[in-house]
Design an enzyme around this catalytic site. Structure first.
Site, short mmCIF file in Angstrom:
data_model
loop_
_atom_site.label_atom_id
_atom_site.label_comp_id
_atom_site.label_asym_id
_atom_site.label_seq_id
_atom_site.Cartn_x
_atom_site.Cartn_y
_atom_site.Cartn_z
N ARG A 166 1.03 46.02 31.11
CA ARG A 166 2.20 46.48 30.39
C ARG A 166 2.31 48.00 30.31
O ARG A 166 3.41 48.55 30.36
CB ARG A 166 2.21 45.88 28.97
CG ARG A 166 2.60 44.43 28.98
CD ARG A 166 2.58 43.82 27.60
NE ARG A 166 3.10 42.46 27.63
CZ ARG A 166 3.12 41.65 26.59
NH1 ARG A 166 2.65 42.06 25.43
NH2 ARG A 166 3.61 40.44 26.69
N HIS A 205 5.44 47.59 20.73
CA HIS A 205 5.25 46.14 20.68
C HIS A 205 3.98 45.73 19.94
O HIS A 205 3.99 44.77 19.18
CB HIS A 205 5.22 45.59 22.10
CG HIS A 205 5.23 44.10 22.19
ND1 HIS A 205 6.18 43.31 21.57
CD2 HIS A 205 4.41 43.23 22.84
CE1 HIS A 205 5.96 42.04 21.83
NE2 HIS A 205 4.89 41.96 22.60
N ARG A 235 -3.40 45.51 25.35
CA ARG A 235 -3.51 44.05 25.19
C ARG A 235 -3.01 43.31 26.42
O ARG A 235 -1.93 43.59 26.93
CB ARG A 235 -2.71 43.60 23.97
CG ARG A 235 -2.65 42.08 23.80
CD ARG A 235 -1.98 41.69 22.52
NE ARG A 235 -0.56 41.99 22.50
CZ ARG A 235 0.40 41.20 22.98
NH1 ARG A 235 0.07 40.05 23.57
NH2 ARG A 235 1.66 41.54 22.90
N HIS A 259 6.13 47.47 24.90
CA HIS A 259 6.59 46.38 25.76
C HIS A 259 7.61 46.93 26.74
O HIS A 259 8.51 47.67 26.36
CB HIS A 259 7.20 45.26 24.92
CG HIS A 259 7.33 43.97 25.68
ND1 HIS A 259 8.29 43.78 26.65
CD2 HIS A 259 6.63 42.81 25.61
CE1 HIS A 259 8.15 42.56 27.15
NE2 HIS A 259 7.15 41.95 26.53
N GLU A 286 1.97 35.58 33.52
CA GLU A 286 2.48 36.82 32.93
C GLU A 286 1.68 38.00 33.47
O GLU A 286 0.69 37.83 34.18
CB GLU A 286 2.43 36.76 31.39
CG GLU A 286 3.43 35.78 30.80
CD GLU A 286 3.49 35.81 29.29
OE1 GLU A 286 2.75 36.61 28.67
OE2 GLU A 286 4.27 35.04 28.71
#
Length: 520
Positions: free
Chosen positions: A270, A327, A362, A224, A111
């Site tokens: 992100r 998110h 994050r 997100h 990811e």
């Protein structure tokens, strides 16, 4: 009513805590909806853990700091990434059905911002559901009270000794405990585009702030990159694992928008991807996730495929329309390494807590890991702490004031204004405008107001107002861009801000305006 431990919330951190607490303790879980209505249950992504032969916890640690723009608590990150393999191996040994390859080995996906394949999944994109179902199966000895809204904390002698709660009919009840744990999730529903469960309206943030606990890093909101866009709304999350399997972001004319933006391209951190999509949409172009290279998409991502079908999106076209949405909250209630807040007897774990793990942004799939890690740490702490059960007469340090007349905004207006003014891209002018809008509803009076007689819907509006105000206040204070906090008027990172935290706290024997201090 009394208990040894009250847990507010039912996500992965709450249930891991409940599972790990001694069985002789009287534990009550309070959740304002059903026990499975949580961000954890919705989590499509996996859990990050260094299990591969070429991987190690130090690489995981480094990736977490890079994604967090070095605003992280490095010691906390180091300890969590080090313990991650043992936490996951324990779940595997207990029977959690993590996905395996043809040889029987645990599958490890990739990811955004990860330098190695280290994401484990369960049921493809149903990791949260499967882990929560497992944890629930391990907590039959725990009393779970659904449809119970906690609306105030009981404070005596500067210690938290219980909560005030209302059932679905608005009937109030006080419950006292030696330990009160807030595990209510973040603030996603204060924004019009969000991946969060409907119940995630900032309750825990407002509860702690009204009680006088310190909050930190409230300006850092992760958006997100890929919510499914349907009928002008965010209709559900399209997991980052889809990009991990090769999906790419493109416009209608076939331009791949991440090509020249970051070395990791579509798997950049992100905040980078979200801000690129946001700017592309602002420039008048639609953005799609090109999934044409992924074979057996519906089998690999059943949850995403189901969301697309429910919203009339035909995945056979090979593209899914997407938009960024709120998110994850990196900040929250400031805690130590065991989850203790600045108020004795009050704890916070999971997304509602600011542990320093996530820094300014994050790292993908670190949230479920954080819940498991701090749920266990807090359980170990409480298990080793003698219970007192000595509180008999309860009063609040800050007497609450009744409000017979008041005016509150519509929830849709709070969400829309936050998205426009305190959203992905921020500026002093828009932040000041939002602050003025929020304060026009007498924020400071609500900080000390008695909510006993307030209808539940209005209580939710008050909590959303307070949480929105705190995010906006902190965003206005941080005059740089870092991680999830993008200031158009201060577009660069500032070294002086790297380890600085904005602390928000009510102080004194009466309700005062917000206090801000910078700590390093």
């Amino acid at each position: 009513m009394k208990a040894n431990v009250i847990i507010i919330g039912s996500g992965i951190a709450a249930l891991q805590l409940a599972k790990k607490l001694r069985h002789d303790l009287n534990v009550i879980i309070l959740t304002k909806s059903q026990v499975t209505t949580s961000n954890s249950y919705l989590a499509q992504g996996g859990i990050s853990v260094a299990l591969a032969a070429r991987d190690d916890p130090y690489k995981h640690y480094q990736d977490t700091l890079e994604a967090g723009r070095y605003h992280n608590n490095e010691k906390a990150v180091r300890e969590m990434t080090k313990e991650a393999p043992s936490l996951i191996k324990e779940l595997i040994s207990e029977g959690v059905p993590f996905d395996r390859d043809e040889s029987g080995e645990i599958k490890l996906g990739l990811e955004g911002a990860h330098s190695e394949n280290r994401i484990i999944h369960s049921g493809g994109d149903a990791t949260g559901k499967n882990v929560i179902d497992f944890l629930l199966s391990q907590t039959h000895h725990i009393k779970i009270a659904e449809n119970m809204t906690v609306y105030d904390l009981l404070i005596e002698d500067q210690r938290c000794v219980g909560v005030k709660v209302k059932d679905s009919n608005g009937k109030p009840l006080s419950i006292f405990a030696d330990h009160v744990v807030i595990a209510t999730g973040g603030v996603g529903q204060i924004y019009s585009f969000t991946s969060n469960a409907d119940t995630v309206t900032g309750d825990g943030i407002a509860l702690a702030y009204r009680a006088g606990a310190e909050l930190a890093d409230m300006e850092f909101i992760q958006f997100h990159p890929t919510l499914l866009l349907a009928d002008g709304k965010g209709a559900g999350l399209v997991s980052e694992a889809v990009r991990g399997e090769g999906a790419r972001l493109r416009t209608d004319d076939g331009t791949y928008i991440m090509e020249e933006v970051h070395p990791y391209k579509d798997l950049a951190p992100r905040h980078v991807v979200s801000q690129t999509i946001y700017q592309t949409i602002k420039n008048g172009k639609s953005v799609y996730l090109d999934i044409s290279s992924i074979k057996n998409f519906e089998t690999r991502f059943p949850t995403v495929a189901s969301i697309c079908r429910e919203n009339g999106i035909n995945i056979d076209t090979g593209k899914i329309p997407v938009v960024p949405g709120c998110h994850f909250l990196m900040g929250g209630i400031k805690t130590d390494v065991n989850g203790q807040t600045t108020i004795p007897g009050l704890y916070a774990i999971g997304e509602v807590a600011c542990t320093g793990i996530h820094g300014a942004n994050r790292l993908a799939s670190n949230s479920l890991l954080e819940g498991l890690y701090f749920g266990k740490r807090l359980a170990d702490f409480i298990n080793d702490t003698p219970t007192e059960a000595q509180y008999r007469y309860m009063t609040l340090n800050h007497p609450r004031k009744k409000r017979s007349q008041y005016n509150l905004p519509e929830i849709v207006d709070i969400k829309k204004s936050m998205m426009e003014r305190t959203g992905i891209s921020r500026h002093q002018e828009s932040l000041e405008k939002q602050l003025s809008y929020l304060e026009s509803y007498q924020i400071e009076e609500w900080l000390g107001a008695d909510l006993d007689d307030l209808p539940l819907e209005d209580t939710q509006k008050v909590f959303m107002l307070i949480s929105s105000w705190l995010v906006t206040k902190a965003a206005l204070q941080r005059t740089e861009s870092r991680g999830g906090h993008l200031r158009r008027d201060f577009p660069q990172e500032n070294q002086e801000w790297e380890k600085a935290q904005i602390i928000l706290q009510l102080k004194g024997d009466r309700v005062e305006p917000i206090k801000i201090k910078i700590t390093t």
